[in-house]
Design a protein around this motif. Sequence first.
Motif, short mmCIF file in Angstrom:
data_model
loop_
_atom_site.label_atom_id
_atom_site.label_comp_id
_atom_site.label_asym_id
_atom_site.label_seq_id
_atom_site.Cartn_x
_atom_site.Cartn_y
_atom_site.Cartn_z
N HIS A 174 40.20 32.76 51.44
CA HIS A 174 40.24 33.19 52.84
C HIS A 174 38.93 32.94 53.58
CE1 HIS A 174 44.21 35.11 52.51
NE2 HIS A 174 43.83 35.39 51.28
N GLY A 175 38.00 32.23 52.95
CA GLY A 175 36.75 31.87 53.63
C GLY A 175 35.87 33.05 53.97
N ILE A 176 35.89 34.06 53.13
CA ILE A 176 35.11 35.28 53.38
C ILE A 176 33.82 35.24 52.57
CG2 ILE A 176 35.10 37.79 53.03
CD1 ILE A 176 38.06 37.76 53.78
N ALA A 177 32.73 35.53 53.24
CA ALA A 177 31.42 35.53 52.58
C ALA A 177 31.25 36.79 51.74
CB ALA A 177 30.31 35.44 53.62
N VAL A 178 30.31 36.70 50.82
CA VAL A 178 29.95 37.81 49.94
C VAL A 178 28.52 38.21 50.25
CG1 VAL A 178 29.46 38.40 47.53
CG2 VAL A 178 31.52 37.11 48.12
N GLU A 179 28.23 39.50 50.24
CA GLU A 179 26.86 39.93 50.45
C GLU A 179 26.23 40.39 49.14
OE1 GLU A 179 26.50 43.36 53.04
OE2 GLU A 179 27.26 44.72 51.51
N ILE A 180 24.92 40.17 49.04
CA ILE A 180 24.12 40.90 48.06
C ILE A 180 23.65 42.15 48.77
CG2 ILE A 180 22.04 40.93 46.66
CD1 ILE A 180 22.26 37.93 46.34
N ASN A 181 24.19 43.28 48.37
CA ASN A 181 23.86 44.56 48.99
C ASN A 181 22.84 45.25 48.10
OD1 ASN A 181 24.09 47.49 49.44
ND2 ASN A 181 25.72 46.95 50.88
N THR A 182 21.64 45.45 48.63
CA THR A 182 20.56 46.02 47.81
C THR A 182 20.61 47.54 47.74
OG1 THR A 182 18.97 46.12 49.66
CG2 THR A 182 19.08 44.06 48.39
N GLY A 183 21.57 48.17 48.41
CA GLY A 183 21.66 49.61 48.40
C GLY A 183 21.89 50.20 47.02
N GLY A 184 22.54 49.45 46.14
CA GLY A 184 22.77 49.94 44.78
C GLY A 184 21.49 50.18 44.01
N TRP A 185 20.42 49.46 44.37
CA TRP A 185 19.14 49.66 43.72
C TRP A 185 18.51 51.00 44.10
CZ3 TRP A 185 18.12 43.92 44.78
CH2 TRP A 185 18.24 43.17 43.59
N ARG A 186 19.04 51.65 45.13
CA ARG A 186 18.54 52.96 45.53
C ARG A 186 19.31 54.10 44.85
NH1 ARG A 186 18.87 50.55 50.77
NH2 ARG A 186 20.51 52.02 51.40
N ARG A 187 20.35 53.75 44.08
CA ARG A 187 21.15 54.76 43.39
C ARG A 187 20.84 54.76 41.90
NH1 ARG A 187 22.50 53.14 48.68
NH2 ARG A 187 23.71 54.84 49.63
N ASP A 188 21.41 55.73 41.21
CA ASP A 188 21.13 55.86 39.78
C ASP A 188 21.58 54.66 38.97
OD1 ASP A 188 19.96 58.31 40.19
OD2 ASP A 188 21.68 59.49 39.52
N VAL A 189 22.59 53.92 39.45
CA VAL A 189 23.08 52.77 38.71
C VAL A 189 22.02 51.67 38.64
CG1 VAL A 189 24.17 51.61 40.69
CG2 VAL A 189 25.10 51.29 38.38
N ARG A 190 21.13 51.63 39.63
CA ARG A 190 20.00 50.69 39.64
C ARG A 190 20.44 49.24 39.54
NH1 ARG A 190 18.06 54.85 41.16
NH2 ARG A 190 16.15 55.86 40.42
N GLU A 191 21.48 48.89 40.27
CA GLU A 191 21.94 47.50 40.35
C GLU A 191 22.30 47.18 41.79
OE1 GLU A 191 24.13 46.66 36.04
OE2 GLU A 191 25.30 46.70 37.89
N ALA A 192 22.09 45.92 42.15
CA ALA A 192 22.59 45.45 43.44
C ALA A 192 24.10 45.30 43.37
CB ALA A 192 21.93 44.12 43.80
N HIS A 193 24.71 45.15 44.52
CA HIS A 193 26.14 44.83 44.60
C HIS A 193 26.27 43.38 45.06
CE1 HIS A 193 26.94 49.15 44.42
NE2 HIS A 193 26.15 49.32 45.45
N PRO A 194 26.67 42.45 44.20
CA PRO A 194 27.00 42.61 42.79
C PRO A 194 25.77 42.35 41.92
CG PRO A 194 27.56 40.40 43.46
CD PRO A 194 26.97 41.08 44.68
N ALA A 195 25.92 42.59 40.62
CA ALA A 195 24.87 42.24 39.66
C ALA A 195 24.91 40.74 39.38
CB ALA A 195 25.06 43.03 38.37
N LEU A 196 23.90 40.27 38.66
CA LEU A 196 23.74 38.84 38.44
C LEU A 196 24.96 38.18 37.82
CD1 LEU A 196 22.06 36.25 38.38
CD2 LEU A 196 21.04 37.05 36.24
N GLU A 197 25.53 38.77 36.78
CA GLU A 197 26.64 38.13 36.09
C GLU A 197 27.81 37.86 37.02
OE1 GLU A 197 24.35 40.70 33.21
OE2 GLU A 197 25.24 40.95 35.21
N SER A 198 28.14 38.86 37.82
CA SER A 198 29.27 38.71 38.73
C SER A 198 28.99 37.70 39.82
CB SER A 198 29.61 40.08 39.35
OG SER A 198 30.70 39.96 40.23
N LEU A 199 27.76 37.70 40.34
CA LEU A 199 27.40 36.73 41.37
C LEU A 199 27.46 35.31 40.82
CD1 LEU A 199 26.53 36.64 44.33
CD2 LEU A 199 24.15 36.64 43.56
N ARG A 200 27.12 35.15 39.55
CA ARG A 200 27.23 33.84 38.92
C ARG A 200 28.68 33.37 38.85
NH1 ARG A 200 22.87 34.66 34.03
NH2 ARG A 200 21.12 33.56 34.99
#
Length: 272
Positions: free
Chosen positions: A191-217
């Motif tokens: 559908h031609g929809i872009a994906v964002e790297i959302n850095t807000g996850g790094w501010r939470r206990d999970v300590r990961e961006a949305h998405p993490a490296l594996e998924s972005l790959r």
Amino acid sequence: MASNGAFCADYHMHSRNSCDSDATMAQMAAVALERGLCEIAFTEHYDLNPADQCPGFYDPASFFEQIEVARAEFEPQGLTIRAGVEMGEPHLYRETQGPVLSRWPYDVVLGSLHWVGDHNVFDPAYYQARTPGEAFGLYFAELVEMIEGGGFEVLAHVDVVKRTGFDVYRQFDTCAWEDLYRPVWQACLDHGIAVEINTGGWRRDVREAHPALESLRWYREMGGELLTLGSDAHRPEHVAYRFEDALALARAAGFSRVCTFHQRQVAGWMAL
């Protein structure tokens, strides 16, 4: 930093036009300039679920009045300001949200999923009543349905469920859920929809961006090219939060550029 010596655009931020922020546009824009951004997008919450935090709070007329004031002040200083909106559950509220999108001159629309049926994904009870497979499976299935409904340009915080999910289950392993991520990426590609790297996850206990490296790959390997960066800032101090790490994440996943939007179309590219 990007190859031109400046940070890329921050395409996910909120001001007091969102009910969960007290920041003015001027406060957010001033920090953006200080931190070397050349472009930002205000993407205020437009939520209509009656059980949401502030359903119906968003006022597009006031938003566009304020953004023109901000543009007049900050664009002469070198900061491009895009008009955006974060649509909650656009596949469910299209009849109400659609006319708003048609009436006002938005540059970029984010699609967000904060609810699965009657359950808010930030509520620990949603996870406590389910196994991880059930909780994440329901969310990602609904996310695919939302993407297939279209009506937005950028998918926001793809795996936002890992924030509260991690708090409840005390773990989140991206690789364990590959079969849930890939249909989401395929729907974005279709559908031609872009994906964002959302850095807000790094501010939470999970300590990961949305998405993490594996998924972005996986997204990149599947042919994904449309990528934006977003801090999900609701306060000035979070503008461009950990963008150095976000750029490194994008490069490690195989990206060399991110896209920008104008009038709801890809308008250009910024090299990483």
